[in-house]
Write a protein that holds these residues in place. Structure first.
Motif, PDB file in Angstrom:
ATOM      1  N   ALA A   1       0.734  -1.113  -0.064  1.00 45.24           N
ATOM      2  CA  ALA A   1      -0.085   0.105   0.169  1.00 45.24           C
ATOM      3  C   ALA A   1       0.854   1.260   0.060  1.00 45.24           C
ATOM      4  O   ALA A   1       0.233   2.343   0.142  1.00 45.24           O
ATOM      5  CB  ALA A   1      -0.747  -0.011   1.163  1.00 45.24           C
ATOM      6  N   HIS A   2       2.160   1.193  -0.063  1.00 40.90           N
ATOM      7  CA  HIS A   2       3.261   2.361  -0.094  1.00 40.90           C
ATOM      8  C   HIS A   2       4.348   2.167  -0.950  1.00 40.90           C
ATOM      9  O   HIS A   2       4.623   1.281  -1.226  1.00 40.90           O
ATOM     10  CB  HIS A   2       3.508   2.582   1.413  1.00 40.90           C
TER      11      HIS A   2
ATOM     12  N   CYS B   1      10.208   8.958   2.516  1.00 41.48           N
ATOM     13  CA  CYS B   1       8.856   9.521   2.763  1.00 41.48           C
ATOM     14  C   CYS B   1       8.085   8.443   2.068  1.00 41.48           C
ATOM     15  O   CYS B   1       8.279   7.894   1.096  1.00 41.48           O
ATOM     16  CB  CYS B   1       8.559  10.874   2.231  1.00 41.48           C
ATOM     17  N   HIS B   2       7.241   7.762   3.145  1.00 39.00           N
ATOM     18  CA  HIS B   2       6.251   6.853   2.489  1.00 39.00           C
ATOM     19  C   HIS B   2       5.019   7.465   1.705  1.00 39.00           C
ATOM     20  O   HIS B   2       4.462   8.255   2.384  1.00 39.00           O
ATOM     21  CB  HIS B   2       5.775   6.001   3.598  1.00 39.00           C
ATOM     22  N   ILE B   3       4.912   6.877   0.486  1.00 42.20           N
ATOM     23  CA  ILE B   3       3.640   7.395  -0.248  1.00 42.20           C
ATOM     24  C   ILE B   3       2.769   6.630  -0.144  1.00 42.20           C
ATOM     25  O   ILE B   3       2.847   5.310  -0.572  1.00 42.20           O
ATOM     26  CB  ILE B   3       4.334   7.583  -1.755  1.00 42.20           C
TER      27      ILE B   3
ATOM     28  N   ASP C   1      -1.244   2.838  10.194  1.00 44.19           N
ATOM     29  CA  ASP C   1      -0.220   3.452  11.152  1.00 44.19           C
ATOM     30  C   ASP C   1       0.916   3.633  10.713  1.00 44.19           C
ATOM     31  O   ASP C   1       1.917   2.640  10.453  1.00 44.19           O
ATOM     32  CB  ASP C   1      -0.374   2.612  12.386  1.00 44.19           C
ATOM     33  N   HIS C   2       1.351   4.928  10.582  1.00 48.19           N
ATOM     34  CA  HIS C   2       2.515   5.082   9.843  1.00 48.19           C
ATOM     35  C   HIS C   2       3.877   5.257  10.977  1.00 48.19           C
ATOM     36  O   HIS C   2       4.934   5.536  10.760  1.00 48.19           O
ATOM     37  CB  HIS C   2       2.486   6.518   9.128  1.00 48.19           C
ATOM     38  N   LYS C   3       3.440   5.053  12.220  1.00 52.55           N
ATOM     39  CA  LYS C   3       4.515   5.368  13.320  1.00 52.55           C
ATOM     40  C   LYS C   3       5.002   6.701  13.072  1.00 52.55           C
ATOM     41  O   LYS C   3       4.084   7.794  12.979  1.00 52.55           O
ATOM     42  CB  LYS C   3       5.262   4.072  13.402  1.00 52.55           C
TER      43      LYS C   3
ATOM     44  N   LYS D   1       2.910  10.824   2.901  1.00 53.53           N
ATOM     45  CA  LYS D   1       1.973  11.769   2.304  1.00 53.53           C
ATOM     46  C   LYS D   1       1.125  11.052   1.189  1.00 53.53           C
ATOM     47  O   LYS D   1       1.720   9.970   0.652  1.00 53.53           O
ATOM     48  CB  LYS D   1       2.510  12.991   1.521  1.00 53.53           C
ATOM     49  N   PRO D   2      -0.016  11.456   0.827  1.00 49.98           N
ATOM     50  CA  PRO D   2      -0.611  10.735  -0.183  1.00 49.98           C
ATOM     51  C   PRO D   2      -0.176  10.969  -1.720  1.00 49.98           C
ATOM     52  O   PRO D   2       0.609  11.705  -1.775  1.00 49.98           O
ATOM     53  CB  PRO D   2      -1.997  11.373  -0.376  1.00 49.98           C
ATOM     54  N   ARG D   3      -0.250   9.869  -2.346  1.00 46.44           N
ATOM     55  CA  ARG D   3       0.290  10.060  -3.686  1.00 46.44           C
ATOM     56  C   ARG D   3      -0.277  11.263  -4.536  1.00 46.44           C
ATOM     57  O   ARG D   3       0.709  11.960  -5.203  1.00 46.44           O
ATOM     58  CB  ARG D   3       0.112   8.844  -4.402  1.00 46.44           C
TER      59      ARG D   3
END
Length: 123
Positions: free
Chosen positions: A80-81, A92-94, A103-105, A110-112
């Motif tokens: 999902a990222h 940065c996780h997209i 839960d990104h901890k 940020k959203p794509r």
């Protein structure tokens, strides 16, 4: 005269007793400082252990068991990222899904849709 002699001996005994008490208090003070120093050292060591994964003393078996427990969740999260790296080397996780509920901890994310078109090739 004899009364004065008895009073003098009593005062001497009191002074010896008082000196003995003072010596004991000095010894206790030294011991207390040593205990406080050891406690401080223990606190610092426990903080270092907590902050240094290499000191956690986890066995390979424990690591494999833990991985087995989180593997499905980890796989779902990764599906999902995407990841994009910033100029400073941080990542940065997209979020691929518009309504991400992961839960990104502590990870930056940020959203794509918020990724500028010119940076999409970096994903």
């Amino acid at each position: 005269e004899q009364l004065k002699l008895v009073q003098f001996k009593i005062r001497q005994q009191d002074m010896c007793h008082a000196q003995s008490i003072c010596d004991s208090l000095d010894s206790l003070a030294v011991q207390s400082r040593h205990i406080a120093s050891e406690a401080h050292h223990s606190i610092m060591l426990s903080q270092a252990v907590a902050e240094t994964p290499a000191m956690w003393c986890i066995t390979l078996k424990q690591l494999k068991e833990w991985h087995g427990r989180i593997q499905s969740d980890l796989h779902s999260y990764c599906e999902a990222h995407d990841v994009i790296y910033n100029k400073d080397g941080t990542c940065c996780h997209i979020c691929v899904n518009k309504n991400c509920t992961s839960d990104h901890k502590d990870a930056a994310f940020k959203p794509r849709a918020e990724v500028p078109k010119k940076h999409e090739s970096l994903i």
